[in-house]
Structures are given as structure tokens and as C-alpha cells.
Motif scaffolding. Structure first.
Motif, PDB file in Angstrom:
ATOM      1  N   ASP A 111       0.808  -1.305  -0.174  1.00  0.00           N
ATOM      2  CA  ASP A 111      -0.112   0.094  -0.065  1.00  0.00           C
ATOM      3  C   ASP A 111       1.018   1.222   0.005  1.00  0.00           C
ATOM      4  OD1 ASP A 111      -2.312   1.336   0.011  1.00  0.00           O
ATOM      5  OD2 ASP A 111      -2.792   1.057   2.063  1.00  0.00           O
ATOM      6  N   THR A 112       0.327   2.232  -0.526  1.00  0.00           N
ATOM      7  CA  THR A 112       1.120   3.454  -0.807  1.00  0.00           C
ATOM      8  C   THR A 112       0.374   4.529   0.068  1.00  0.00           C
ATOM      9  OG1 THR A 112       2.091   3.065  -2.833  1.00  0.00           O
ATOM     10  CG2 THR A 112       2.137   5.322  -2.266  1.00  0.00           C
ATOM     11  N   LEU A 113       0.967   5.474   1.053  1.00  0.00           N
ATOM     12  CA  LEU A 113       0.101   6.487   1.457  1.00  0.00           C
ATOM     13  C   LEU A 113       1.094   7.845   1.650  1.00  0.00           C
ATOM     14  CD1 LEU A 113      -0.284   4.437   5.090  1.00  0.00           C
ATOM     15  CD2 LEU A 113      -1.862   4.780   3.250  1.00  0.00           C
ATOM     16  N   PHE A 114       0.203   8.806   1.549  1.00  0.00           N
ATOM     17  CA  PHE A 114       0.792   9.980   1.552  1.00  0.00           C
ATOM     18  C   PHE A 114       0.097  10.888   2.934  1.00  0.00           C
ATOM     19  CE2 PHE A 114       0.816  14.670   0.531  1.00  0.00           C
ATOM     20  CZ  PHE A 114       1.878  14.884   0.701  1.00  0.00           C
ATOM     21  N   LEU A 115       1.028  11.243   3.605  1.00  0.00           N
ATOM     22  CA  LEU A 115       0.480  11.803   5.006  1.00  0.00           C
ATOM     23  C   LEU A 115       0.693  13.313   4.901  1.00  0.00           C
ATOM     24  CD1 LEU A 115       2.630   9.793   7.505  1.00  0.00           C
ATOM     25  CD2 LEU A 115       0.410   9.504   6.664  1.00  0.00           C
ATOM     26  N   LYS A 116      -0.749  14.076   4.616  1.00  0.00           N
ATOM     27  CA  LYS A 116      -0.771  15.535   4.315  1.00  0.00           C
ATOM     28  C   LYS A 116      -0.129  16.294   5.496  1.00  0.00           C
ATOM     29  CE  LYS A 116      -5.196  16.106   3.247  1.00  0.00           C
ATOM     30  NZ  LYS A 116      -6.383  16.818   2.827  1.00  0.00           N
ATOM     31  N   ASP A 117      -0.427  16.065   6.609  1.00  0.00           N
ATOM     32  CA  ASP A 117       0.268  16.785   7.806  1.00  0.00           C
ATOM     33  C   ASP A 117       1.698  16.994   7.820  1.00  0.00           C
ATOM     34  OD1 ASP A 117       0.015  14.119   8.666  1.00  0.00           O
ATOM     35  OD2 ASP A 117       0.009  14.806  10.631  1.00  0.00           O
ATOM     36  N   THR A 118       2.274  15.881   7.600  1.00  0.00           N
ATOM     37  CA  THR A 118       3.695  15.925   7.372  1.00  0.00           C
ATOM     38  C   THR A 118       4.267  15.966   6.009  1.00  0.00           C
ATOM     39  OG1 THR A 118       4.011  13.636   7.537  1.00  0.00           O
ATOM     40  CG2 THR A 118       3.878  14.649   9.512  1.00  0.00           C
ATOM     41  N   LEU A 119       3.525  15.686   4.966  1.00  0.00           N
ATOM     42  CA  LEU A 119       3.969  15.749   3.609  1.00  0.00           C
ATOM     43  C   LEU A 119       4.888  14.570   3.324  1.00  0.00           C
ATOM     44  CD1 LEU A 119       4.652  19.365   2.759  1.00  0.00           C
ATOM     45  CD2 LEU A 119       2.449  18.066   2.569  1.00  0.00           C
ATOM     46  N   GLU A 120       4.839  13.409   3.949  1.00  0.00           N
ATOM     47  CA  GLU A 120       5.569  12.265   3.853  1.00  0.00           C
ATOM     48  C   GLU A 120       4.899  11.021   2.975  1.00  0.00           C
ATOM     49  OE1 GLU A 120       8.074  11.973   7.935  1.00  0.00           O
ATOM     50  OE2 GLU A 120       6.187  11.740   8.103  1.00  0.00           O
ATOM     51  N   TYR A 121       5.836  10.396   2.514  1.00  0.00           N
ATOM     52  CA  TYR A 121       5.407   9.230   1.572  1.00  0.00           C
ATOM     53  C   TYR A 121       5.866   7.866   2.266  1.00  0.00           C
ATOM     54  CZ  TYR A 121       5.203  12.544  -2.171  1.00  0.00           C
ATOM     55  OH  TYR A 121       4.467  13.454  -2.963  1.00  0.00           O
ATOM     56  N   ILE A 122       4.766   7.052   2.304  1.00  0.00           N
ATOM     57  CA  ILE A 122       4.822   5.695   3.046  1.00  0.00           C
ATOM     58  C   ILE A 122       4.529   4.537   2.016  1.00  0.00           C
ATOM     59  CG2 ILE A 122       4.222   4.490   5.136  1.00  0.00           C
ATOM     60  CD1 ILE A 122       5.373   7.197   5.884  1.00  0.00           C
ATOM     61  N   GLU A 123       5.266   3.602   2.217  1.00  0.00           N
ATOM     62  CA  GLU A 123       5.002   2.394   1.505  1.00  0.00           C
ATOM     63  C   GLU A 123       5.005   1.298   2.396  1.00  0.00           C
ATOM     64  OE1 GLU A 123       4.649   1.318  -1.846  1.00  0.00           O
ATOM     65  OE2 GLU A 123       4.920   3.146  -2.873  1.00  0.00           O
ATOM     66  N   ILE A 124       3.990   0.412   2.370  1.00  0.00           N
ATOM     67  CA  ILE A 124       3.722  -0.838   3.385  1.00  0.00           C
ATOM     68  C   ILE A 124       3.688  -1.847   2.421  1.00  0.00           C
ATOM     69  CG2 ILE A 124       2.452  -1.810   5.191  1.00  0.00           C
ATOM     70  CD1 ILE A 124       1.036   0.853   5.536  1.00  0.00           C
ATOM     71  N   LEU A 125       4.857  -2.836   3.054  1.00  0.00           N
ATOM     72  CA  LEU A 125       4.973  -3.918   2.021  1.00  0.00           C
ATOM     73  C   LEU A 125       4.814  -5.312   3.068  1.00  0.00           C
ATOM     74  CD1 LEU A 125       8.361  -3.139   0.456  1.00  0.00           C
ATOM     75  CD2 LEU A 125       5.969  -2.725  -0.464  1.00  0.00           C
ATOM     76  N   PHE A 126       4.044  -6.328   2.588  1.00  0.00           N
ATOM     77  CA  PHE A 126       3.816  -7.547   3.415  1.00  0.00           C
ATOM     78  C   PHE A 126       4.439  -8.733   2.391  1.00  0.00           C
ATOM     79  CE2 PHE A 126       0.383  -4.620   4.497  1.00  0.00           C
ATOM     80  CZ  PHE A 126       0.424  -4.922   6.076  1.00  0.00           C
ATOM     81  N   PHE A 127       5.310  -9.334   3.157  1.00  0.00           N
ATOM     82  CA  PHE A 127       6.113 -10.616   2.617  1.00  0.00           C
ATOM     83  C   PHE A 127       5.557 -11.952   3.424  1.00  0.00           C
ATOM     84  CE2 PHE A 127       8.683  -7.321   1.186  1.00  0.00           C
ATOM     85  CZ  PHE A 127       9.324  -7.435  -0.123  1.00  0.00           C
ATOM     86  N   ASN A 128       5.134 -12.862   2.676  1.00  0.00           N
ATOM     87  CA  ASN A 128       4.910 -14.118   3.235  1.00  0.00           C
ATOM     88  C   ASN A 128       6.348 -14.910   2.924  1.00  0.00           C
ATOM     89  OD1 ASN A 128       2.398 -13.581   4.043  1.00  0.00           O
ATOM     90  ND2 ASN A 128       1.846 -15.286   2.688  1.00  0.00           N
ATOM     91  N   ILE A 129       7.029 -15.615   4.241  1.00  0.00           N
ATOM     92  CA  ILE A 129       8.262 -15.922   4.148  1.00  0.00           C
ATOM     93  C   ILE A 129       8.036 -17.562   4.777  1.00  0.00           C
ATOM     94  CG2 ILE A 129      10.602 -16.088   4.939  1.00  0.00           C
ATOM     95  CD1 ILE A 129      10.002 -12.835   5.262  1.00  0.00           C
ATOM     96  N   LYS A 130       8.362 -18.667   3.937  1.00  0.00           N
ATOM     97  CA  LYS A 130       8.667 -19.987   4.292  1.00  0.00           C
ATOM     98  C   LYS A 130      10.077 -20.164   4.436  1.00  0.00           C
ATOM     99  CE  LYS A 130       4.402 -21.161   1.889  1.00  0.00           C
ATOM    100  NZ  LYS A 130       3.583 -22.181   1.037  1.00  0.00           N
ATOM    101  N   PHE A 131      10.248 -20.855   5.597  1.00  0.00           N
ATOM    102  CA  PHE A 131      11.712 -21.409   6.091  1.00  0.00           C
ATOM    103  C   PHE A 131      11.673 -22.512   6.929  1.00  0.00           C
ATOM    104  CE2 PHE A 131       9.414 -18.758   8.913  1.00  0.00           C
ATOM    105  CZ  PHE A 131       9.799 -19.015  10.061  1.00  0.00           C
ATOM    106  N   VAL A 132      12.742 -22.977   7.312  1.00  0.00           N
ATOM    107  CA  VAL A 132      12.936 -24.105   8.196  1.00  0.00           C
ATOM    108  C   VAL A 132      14.311 -23.776   9.281  1.00  0.00           C
ATOM    109  CG1 VAL A 132      14.319 -25.759   6.677  1.00  0.00           C
ATOM    110  CG2 VAL A 132      13.142 -26.754   8.717  1.00  0.00           C
ATOM    111  N   LYS A 133      14.001 -24.042  10.334  1.00  0.00           N
ATOM    112  CA  LYS A 133      15.112 -23.811  11.137  1.00  0.00           C
ATOM    113  C   LYS A 133      16.313 -25.010  11.147  1.00  0.00           C
ATOM    114  CE  LYS A 133      16.299 -22.389  15.940  1.00  0.00           C
ATOM    115  NZ  LYS A 133      15.917 -21.833  17.268  1.00  0.00           N
TER     116      LYS A 133
END
Length: 135
Positions: A111-133
Motif C-alpha cells: 500500500d502507498t500512503l501520503f501523509l498530508k500533515d507531514t508531507l511524507e510518503y509511506i510504503e507498506i509491504l507484506f511478505f510471506n516467508i517460508k523457512f525451516v530452522k
């Protein structure tokens, strides 16, 4: 959880370090919440435990990029993280760490956001990660 190993991989990337203007005392990666005095650009991370099965474990990693007032920089950071972590179709690039073998990492939402009060650009990324210890 694998999040610390993934953050170590991201912190080791020279290109990402350049984008984040990493300093000797500040890696620009913060767990859960950035400190009030954090200076953009930076990344906030957190993970949720996904499934635990007999073969592979799965976590969902959220990375929130605050690129400050520079939209282009925010996109560059996003694209570099995608290059490093969105490896589901590139078996030769799957990651390994001192603790885990990574088998799958996929960007599943953003998702991409723009915060009008601080004029900041935000990107939110979600990753699914499969692994084994490692044993």
C-alpha cells in the motif's frame, strides 16, 4: 522467528544502506515503532507467526518505509527491498542465515500512503516467508 535474520540481510545491502543514509549509530531499521526522533528515510518492521507445519514454517513480515518528503526515494527503497526479498520464482536466490534456511519469500500485498500533515510518503509491504530452522 525469522524477522531478525531478514533484517540482517537488508542491513547488509550496500544499495539499501545508501538509500537510507545509514550512519554508524543508526541502521534506520526499527522494530514495531520508530522512535520519535527518527529521521526519514527509515524502515519499521514487524512480523506475525504464520503456520507451523511438519515441513516448513511461515511468517508474515510487514515493512513500513517512511521515505520522508521524497516520493522517488520511497519508491527506490521499495523496489530494492522487492529485489532482495520477492524471490518466489528464483530458487537460486533463496536466502540462508546462521539460523534458518529460507525457501520462499513473496510480496503478497502493498500500500502507498501520503501523509498530508507531514508531507511524507509511506510504503507498506507484506511478505510471506517460508523457512525451516537449521538443526
Amino acid at each position: 522467528m525469522i524477522e531478525n535474520d531478514i533484517i540482517t540481510i537488508l542491513e547488509a545491502d550496500a544499495i539499501l544502506d545508501g538509500y537510507l543514509s545509514v550512519g554508524a549509530s543508526d541502521t534506520k531499521f526499527y522494530p514495531v515503532l520508530a522512535p520519535e526522533d527518527a529521521v526519514a528515510p527509515y524502515i519499521v518492521f514487524k512480523s506475525n507467526v504464520g503456520t507451523l507445519d511438519e515441513i516448513l514454517d511461515e511468517d508474515r513480515l510487514q515493512l513500513t518505509i517512511n521515505g520522508g518528503t521524497d516520493a522517488g526515494l520511497t519508491q527506490n527503497i521499495r523496489d530494492r527491498i522487492k529485489t532482495l526479498l520477492d524471490t518466489q520464482d528464483e530458487l537460486q536466490n533463496n536466502f540462508t542465515s546462521a539460523t534458518y534456511y529460507g525457501y520462499y519469500s513473496k510480496l503478497t500485498a502493498s500500500d502507498t500512503l501520503f501523509l498530508k500533515d507531514t508531507l511524507e510518503y509511506i510504503e507498506i509491504l507484506f511478505f510471506n516467508i517460508k523457512f525451516v530452522k537449521k538443526i
